[in-house]
Each structure stands twice: as C-alpha cells, then as structure tokens.
Write a protein that holds these residues in place. Structure first.
Motif, short mmCIF file in Angstrom:
data_model
loop_
_atom_site.label_atom_id
_atom_site.label_comp_id
_atom_site.label_asym_id
_atom_site.label_seq_id
_atom_site.Cartn_x
_atom_site.Cartn_y
_atom_site.Cartn_z
N SER A 11 0.87 -1.18 0.00
CA SER A 11 0.00 0.00 0.00
C SER A 11 0.90 1.22 0.00
CB SER A 11 -0.89 0.02 1.25
OG SER A 11 -1.55 1.27 1.36
N ARG A 13 -0.27 4.19 0.81
CA ARG A 13 -0.98 5.17 1.63
C ARG A 13 -0.26 5.42 2.95
NH1 ARG A 13 -5.48 5.42 5.16
NH2 ARG A 13 -5.46 3.23 5.77
N GLY A 19 0.39 -1.48 6.26
CA GLY A 19 1.71 -1.05 6.73
C GLY A 19 1.87 -1.28 8.23
N PRO A 81 -3.27 -5.17 0.74
CA PRO A 81 -4.71 -4.92 0.78
C PRO A 81 -5.46 -5.81 -0.20
CG PRO A 81 -3.50 -2.87 0.25
CD PRO A 81 -2.52 -4.02 0.17
N GLU A 82 -6.75 -5.93 0.02
CA GLU A 82 -7.65 -6.57 -0.96
C GLU A 82 -8.35 -5.44 -1.71
OE1 GLU A 82 -10.53 -9.92 0.00
OE2 GLU A 82 -11.91 -8.21 -0.02
N TYR A 83 -8.24 -5.44 -3.04
CA TYR A 83 -8.96 -4.47 -3.86
C TYR A 83 -9.97 -5.23 -4.72
CZ TYR A 83 -5.72 -0.49 -3.04
OH TYR A 83 -4.98 0.53 -2.49
N ASN A 84 -11.23 -4.89 -4.57
CA ASN A 84 -12.29 -5.51 -5.38
C ASN A 84 -12.18 -7.03 -5.39
OD1 ASN A 84 -13.48 -2.99 -6.10
ND2 ASN A 84 -11.63 -2.62 -7.30
N TYR A 85 -12.05 -7.57 -4.17
CA TYR A 85 -11.98 -9.02 -3.90
C TYR A 85 -10.71 -9.65 -4.48
CZ TYR A 85 -17.02 -8.99 -2.73
OH TYR A 85 -18.25 -8.77 -2.19
N ALA A 116 -4.70 -6.81 5.74
CA ALA A 116 -5.51 -6.09 6.73
C ALA A 116 -6.60 -5.34 5.99
CB ALA A 116 -4.64 -5.10 7.50
N SER A 117 -7.82 -5.42 6.51
CA SER A 117 -8.93 -4.73 5.85
C SER A 117 -9.93 -4.27 6.91
CB SER A 117 -9.61 -5.70 4.88
OG SER A 117 -10.92 -5.27 4.62
N PRO A 118 -10.59 -3.15 6.65
CA PRO A 118 -11.64 -2.72 7.60
C PRO A 118 -12.86 -3.64 7.56
CG PRO A 118 -11.21 -1.01 5.91
CD PRO A 118 -10.37 -2.19 5.56
N SER A 119 -12.94 -4.55 6.59
CA SER A 119 -14.11 -5.43 6.50
C SER A 119 -14.04 -6.52 7.57
CB SER A 119 -14.18 -6.08 5.12
OG SER A 119 -13.31 -7.19 5.09
N ARG A 125 -10.32 -12.87 0.62
CA ARG A 125 -10.62 -13.18 -0.80
C ARG A 125 -9.45 -12.70 -1.66
NH1 ARG A 125 -16.23 -10.21 0.31
NH2 ARG A 125 -14.63 -8.69 0.81
#
Ligand SMILES: Cc1cc2nc3c(=O)[nH]c(=O)nc-3n(C[C@H](O)[C@H](O)[C@H](O)COP(=O)(O)O)c2cc1C
Length: 187
Positions: A11, A13, A19, A81-85, A116-119, A125
């Motif tokens: 990432s 960001r 991170g 990160p996971e982007y769009n599954y 790591a994801s906020p979901s 996935r």
C-alpha cells in the motif's frame, strides 16, 4: 546463519493498515533468534505499467530494486490490501514485471501472505487471488495466511495490536513460517 526475511506492505498510503500490520509482524520476527528482517517500502519499487516495448529497452529501476531485494532474501513477507476481492493492480503490475526475468527471482522462495482490511473478512478473498500469480512464478506460498479484519479498529496509537490474543496468534504463525522457510532453505 540467519534467515533473511524481506518484506513490505503493498500500500502506498500514509497510515496504511497493511503497513501497520507489516510493522507488527516485522517486530515479532525481529524478536526471533536467527531471523533478520529487511523492511522495504512499496514506494521504492514504483514502476511503470508493464509494456513489452519498455522491457526491450531495459527493465525499470523499481523492478531492478525489487528483483535485487527478492534475490537477497531467503524468505518473503507480503502484506497486501484486498482491492475488489482481488490483488491490487499496482502489486500485480510489479509481479508481472518480475515474472519477465530469467531465472525467475521468486522461484522456490518461501512466502507468507497477510492482509488487513476494515471489513469483517480481513482481505481473505484477495489473498486467495494473490496466491495465483505468486505460485505461477514458483514462490512457495505458505498454506497458512493471516487476514486482519476490522483493521481500522485493531491498532493502538503506538501501532501495536489491541488484541493480545491476535498478537499471540500472529507470533505463532510467524514462528511456524520461519520453520517452514528454514526447512526449504536450510538457512
Ligand atoms: C480500489 C479499492 C478497492 C477496494 N476493495 C476492497 C475489497 O474488495 N475488500 C475489502 O475488504 N476492502 C476493499 N477496499 C478497502 C481497503 O481494504 C481499505 O481501503 C484499506 O484501508 C486498504 O489498505 P491500506 O490501509 O493498507 O491502504 C478497497 C479499497 C480500494 C481503494
């Protein structure tokens, strides 16, 4: 001989959850005997979109740096990160560039994937999708992966994980990965 683990979070960001998770994992690895961590940032591997015409003029600097960092390591830690599954496009692009080197730098490298994801699903996935190009390039991706859910609420201000239980699970997973990597590399 120490096991050299090179890793980064995919990432760009500031304040990236991935991170932060990478730093927690790197600190746990630092505390293990006979393990050396080579912390990298994804920004240093920045490279243009893959284009075979560009490749014929010479590989971009970011790809050369990533290849050198991979080759110097016994094992790899990739926190993405996971982007769009799925796998983020900029990471896939970097892997596509790396895949054009002969011999392939990822071949036979033990690799641990985390996300790591906020979901609630913690990027799992995307991790399954990320395995595919890595395995096609010959990396030995650990069957165990780590997905941190609710990542926006998971860290203290000092960057540590709020949950001692999760921290312990992560420490155990990393210790198992070090054994897995040692068995493959004899480092
Ligand atoms: C293009 C894009 C696609 C995303 N798709 C997903 C997704 O499929 N699943 C998910 O859990 N989060 C998704 N997210 C949210 C990211 O998990 C969230 O932005 C996360 O903070 C990114 O990681 P970072 O903090 O390390 O930058 C997406 C974010 C972006 C920018």
């Amino acid at each position: 001989m120490a096991l050299k683990v090179m890793g980064f979070a995919a990432s760009l960001r500031q304040n990236s959850h991935n991170g932060k998770l990478f730093e927690v994992a790197a600190s746990l690895l630092d505390a293990m005997e006979g393990v050396e961590v080579d912390r990298r940032s994804f920004a240093e591997f920045e490279m243009p979109l893959y284009n075979q015409d560009l490749q014929e003029e010479g590989f971009p600097e970011g790809a050369e740096r990533m290849k050198a960092a991979v080759e110097a390591a016994d094992a790899l830690l990739l926190v993405t990160p996971e982007y769009n599954y799925s796998i983020p496009g900029n990471l896939k692009n970097a892997l596509d560039w790396l895949s054009r080197y002969r011999p392939g730098p990822l071949r036979d490298k033990p690799l641990l994937l985390m996300s790591a994801s906020p979901s609630m699903i913690g990027g799992n996935r995307g991790l399954w999708q990320t395995r595919i190009p890595l395995e096609s390039m010959g990396a030995v991706v650990s069957p165990r992966m780590f997905g941190l859910s609710m990542a926006h609420q998971a860290f203290e201000d000092d960057g540590s994980l709020k949950s001692a239980e999760l921290n312990e699970q992560l420490d155990g997973l990393l210790a198992d990965f070090v054994e897995f990597a040692r068995a493959l590399t004899r480092a």
